[in-house]
Design a protein around this motif. Structure first.
Motif, PDB file in Angstrom:
ATOM      1  N   MET A 175       0.832  -1.202   0.000  1.00 32.94           N
ATOM      2  CA  MET A 175       0.000   0.000   0.000  1.00 32.94           C
ATOM      3  C   MET A 175       0.865   1.250   0.000  1.00 32.94           C
ATOM      4  SD  MET A 175      -3.053  -0.960  -0.335  1.00 32.94           S
ATOM      5  CE  MET A 175      -3.902   0.570  -0.044  1.00 32.94           C
ATOM      6  N   GLY A 176       2.004   1.181   0.678  1.00 29.77           N
ATOM      7  CA  GLY A 176       2.935   2.306   0.654  1.00 29.77           C
ATOM      8  C   GLY A 176       3.468   2.565  -0.740  1.00 29.77           C
ATOM      9  N   LYS A 177       3.806   1.465  -1.442  1.00 29.51           N
ATOM     10  CA  LYS A 177       4.265   1.604  -2.829  1.00 29.51           C
ATOM     11  C   LYS A 177       3.170   2.207  -3.692  1.00 29.51           C
ATOM     12  CE  LYS A 177       7.205  -2.507  -2.706  1.00 29.51           C
ATOM     13  NZ  LYS A 177       7.337  -3.881  -3.251  1.00 29.51           N
ATOM     14  N   LEU A 178       1.960   1.699  -3.520  1.00 30.01           N
ATOM     15  CA  LEU A 178       0.828   2.202  -4.300  1.00 30.01           C
ATOM     16  C   LEU A 178       0.588   3.678  -3.989  1.00 30.01           C
ATOM     17  CD1 LEU A 178      -1.489   1.683  -6.242  1.00 30.01           C
ATOM     18  CD2 LEU A 178      -2.844   0.883  -4.293  1.00 30.01           C
ATOM     19  N   GLY A 179       0.689   4.039  -2.715  1.00 31.50           N
ATOM     20  CA  GLY A 179       0.519   5.440  -2.325  1.00 31.50           C
ATOM     21  C   GLY A 179       1.571   6.339  -2.947  1.00 31.50           C
ATOM     22  N   GLN A 180       2.806   5.857  -3.000  1.00 28.60           N
ATOM     23  CA  GLN A 180       3.879   6.652  -3.602  1.00 28.60           C
ATOM     24  C   GLN A 180       3.640   6.852  -5.092  1.00 28.60           C
ATOM     25  OE1 GLN A 180       6.456   8.259  -2.036  1.00 28.60           O
ATOM     26  NE2 GLN A 180       6.705   9.190  -4.038  1.00 28.60           N
ATOM     27  N   ILE A 181       3.230   5.778  -5.768  1.00 31.20           N
ATOM     28  CA  ILE A 181       2.945   5.887  -7.203  1.00 31.20           C
ATOM     29  C   ILE A 181       1.803   6.870  -7.435  1.00 31.20           C
ATOM     30  CG2 ILE A 181       2.118   4.639  -9.240  1.00 31.20           C
ATOM     31  CD1 ILE A 181       3.465   2.113  -7.949  1.00 31.20           C
ATOM     32  N   ALA A 182       0.741   6.722  -6.660  1.00 28.65           N
ATOM     33  CA  ALA A 182      -0.404   7.628  -6.804  1.00 28.65           C
ATOM     34  C   ALA A 182       0.003   9.068  -6.508  1.00 28.65           C
ATOM     35  CB  ALA A 182      -1.539   7.191  -5.878  1.00 28.65           C
ATOM     36  N   ASN A 183       0.840   9.253  -5.492  1.00 26.47           N
ATOM     37  CA  ASN A 183       1.312  10.597  -5.163  1.00 26.47           C
ATOM     38  C   ASN A 183       2.107  11.192  -6.316  1.00 26.47           C
ATOM     39  OD1 ASN A 183       1.617  12.792  -3.328  1.00 26.47           O
ATOM     40  ND2 ASN A 183       3.712  12.127  -2.956  1.00 26.47           N
ATOM     41  N   ASP A 184       2.964  10.365  -6.938  1.00 23.38           N
ATOM     42  CA  ASP A 184       3.739  10.839  -8.084  1.00 23.38           C
ATOM     43  C   ASP A 184       2.826  11.285  -9.216  1.00 23.38           C
ATOM     44  OD1 ASP A 184       6.050  10.268  -6.703  1.00 23.38           O
ATOM     45  OD2 ASP A 184       6.461   8.409  -7.803  1.00 23.38           O
ATOM     46  N   ILE A 185       1.769  10.526  -9.433  1.00 22.62           N
ATOM     47  CA  ILE A 185       0.842  10.858 -10.517  1.00 22.62           C
ATOM     48  C   ILE A 185       0.019  12.094 -10.172  1.00 22.62           C
ATOM     49  CG2 ILE A 185      -1.212  10.066 -11.760  1.00 22.62           C
ATOM     50  CD1 ILE A 185       0.039   7.235 -11.594  1.00 22.62           C
ATOM     51  N   LEU A 186      -0.469  12.150  -8.934  1.00 17.97           N
ATOM     52  CA  LEU A 186      -1.319  13.274  -8.532  1.00 17.97           C
ATOM     53  C   LEU A 186      -0.553  14.587  -8.474  1.00 17.97           C
ATOM     54  CD1 LEU A 186      -3.475  11.585  -5.773  1.00 17.97           C
ATOM     55  CD2 LEU A 186      -4.193  12.255  -8.058  1.00 17.97           C
ATOM     56  N   THR A 187       0.739  14.528  -8.152  1.00 17.35           N
ATOM     57  CA  THR A 187       1.515  15.767  -8.101  1.00 17.35           C
ATOM     58  C   THR A 187       2.153  16.094  -9.442  1.00 17.35           C
ATOM     59  OG1 THR A 187       3.493  14.622  -7.308  1.00 17.35           O
ATOM     60  CG2 THR A 187       2.015  15.543  -5.641  1.00 17.35           C
ATOM     61  N   ALA A 188       1.935  15.225 -10.439  1.00 14.73           N
ATOM     62  CA  ALA A 188       2.479  15.498 -11.775  1.00 14.73           C
ATOM     63  C   ALA A 188       1.864  16.792 -12.292  1.00 14.73           C
ATOM     64  CB  ALA A 188       2.168  14.354 -12.717  1.00 14.73           C
TER      65      ALA A 188
END
Length: 104
Positions: free
Chosen positions: A55-68
């Motif tokens: 879930m941490g990995k998924l959160g990091q990926i989502a964060n990268d996309i959302l802050t793009a």
């Protein structure tokens, strides 16, 4: 809880030991004793650490996309192969969480 510890013996079949060792490795425990202690104290196999990591990995990926495209971070949006790669990583993380939740 008191700081005093006592020994406790557990007798396992070869199959049970193999399952416990696999669980230990999957959950990221350094010792089998620590893994088994936490399993016993929680009343269930300790798969939450594995789930939390994914879930941490998924959160990091989502964060990268959302802050793009966020001017504050100086990042741009994901396009083309980068977007496909991010989607594959998200799917892989979701599959790992699902698999960990299905463990008996």
């Amino acid at each position: 809880m008191s700081g005093k510890t006592t020994g406790f013996r557990v007798y396992l079949t070869d199959d049970q030991r193999s399952q416990a060792e696999a669980g230990q490795k999957a959950a990221g425990y350094k010792t089998l004793s620590a893994y088994m202690r936490d399993c016993a104290l929680s009343g269930a196999p300790v798969h939450l650490l594995t789930i939390a990591r994914e879930m941490g990995k998924l959160g990091q990926i989502a964060n990268d996309i959302l802050t793009a495209g966020d001017a504050a971070t100086g990042t741009g949006g994901l396009y083309g192969s980068d977007a496909r790669k991010a989607a594959r990583r998200i799917i892989k993380a979701c599959d790992a969480v699902t698999a960990a939740l299905r463990v008996d």
